[in-house]
Design an enzyme around this catalytic site. Structure first.
Site, short mmCIF file in Angstrom:
data_model
loop_
_atom_site.label_atom_id
_atom_site.label_comp_id
_atom_site.label_asym_id
_atom_site.label_seq_id
_atom_site.Cartn_x
_atom_site.Cartn_y
_atom_site.Cartn_z
N ARG A 47 -37.09 -30.35 80.48
CA ARG A 47 -35.90 -30.30 79.63
C ARG A 47 -34.70 -29.85 80.48
NH1 ARG A 47 -36.44 -27.58 73.92
NH2 ARG A 47 -36.54 -25.70 75.20
N ASP A 49 -30.81 -29.03 81.60
CA ASP A 49 -29.68 -28.36 80.96
C ASP A 49 -28.46 -29.28 80.88
OD1 ASP A 49 -31.17 -26.04 80.72
OD2 ASP A 49 -30.44 -25.19 82.61
N ARG A 196 -31.18 -23.79 89.78
CA ARG A 196 -29.77 -23.49 90.07
C ARG A 196 -29.58 -22.05 90.51
NH1 ARG A 196 -25.89 -24.52 85.84
NH2 ARG A 196 -27.46 -24.48 84.20
#
Length: 264
Positions: A47, A49, A196
């Site tokens: 999933r 972002d 990230r």
């Protein structure tokens, strides 16, 4: 049925459905349901972002046996918006689960530290970094993060979810063609914002603000590290998801569903 797909995440609020927001899952489920005249629910391998891209995303859904599988990508291309595409569709064993059967996910994060910033044709998938980056120092720091750890310092916690992951690859390579630095990141799974956050920590090392040992030192923390900046979403792309052979799909899904603890 398995779907291999890709999307430009720029105009999407991530994968998961959200009220009053444009999401990849929402667009795909609505389009599939319209084309097949039946409510379709997708399960995805990763999933992503808001703003994150994908060139190798995988999803699955239960479809009627009467569906023309080979012709489905072309039918979808006629009605899907141009920033999302289903590359292929194929029938898979009932044990296939895009999320739980996956062995590992592979991401790439692109950074340009050129004086001019990012190339205008790659500005939507490449982070423009304002200072020169020391790639060897970043790789030295990255090597200390490999293996199975609790990555809670690099994750946004979710109730009931573990942050223990096996980081299998974290390597940065500077292109000899255009000088762009690409971080290649692979793991059995990733927790929320992990990739990230790892990139953000390595950028701090690369520009000399933090020592090589700093990112790995954060693994001893019992919560999210406040000093780690999350790198912007647009530089990140999910490029591939690996699955076992058909005979091992069920066993892999069962193992993945178990709550993980550190094997020490």
């Amino acid at each position: 049925m398995r779907f291999d797909l890709g999307y430009d995440g720029t105009e999407f609020s991530g994968w998961a459905r959200q009220p009053s927001r444009r999401t990849v899952c929402g667009v795909l489920e609505d389009t599939l349901s319209m084309v097949l005249r039946e409510d379709i629910v997708l399960t995805v391998a990763g999933r992503t972002d808001a703003g994150v891209h994908a060139s190798g995303q995988v999803a699955h859904a239960d479809l009627p046996s009467t569906v023309d599988v080979a012709g489905l990508p072309r039918r979808l291309a006629r009605v899907l918006p141009s920033d999302v595409r289903v590359f292929s569709a194929r029938v898979v064993p009932a044990a296939f689960d895009a999320r739980f059967s996956a062995l590992r996910r592979h991401y790439e994060y692109r950074v340009s530290d050129a004086a001019f910033g990012a190339h205008p044709l790659r500005r939507l998938d490449t982070l423009a970094w304002p200072r020169p980056l020391d790639v060897p120092a970043m790789n030295a720091a990255a090597a200390l993060l490999l293996g199975e750890h609790d990555f809670c310092a690099f994750c946004k916690r979710r109730d009931g979810a573990t942050t223990i992951r096996e980081l299998q690859r974290l390597e940065l390579v500077r292109s000899e063609v255009d000088g762009v630095v690409t971080a290649f990141v692979s793991a059995d799974a990733f927790c929320h914002s992990m990739v990230r956050s790892l990139v953000g920590a390595l950028l701090a090392v690369g520009e000399g603000r933090k020592p090589v040992s700093w990112p790995a030192s954060l693994l001893s923390l019992s919560g999210r590290a406040s000093g780690v900046a999350v790198a912007p979403a647009h530089g990140l792309c999910l490029v591939r998801v690996d699955f076992p052979g058909d005979g091992e799909l069920g066993a892999r899904a069962e193992a993945t569903r178990k709550v993980r603890t550190l094997s020490r």
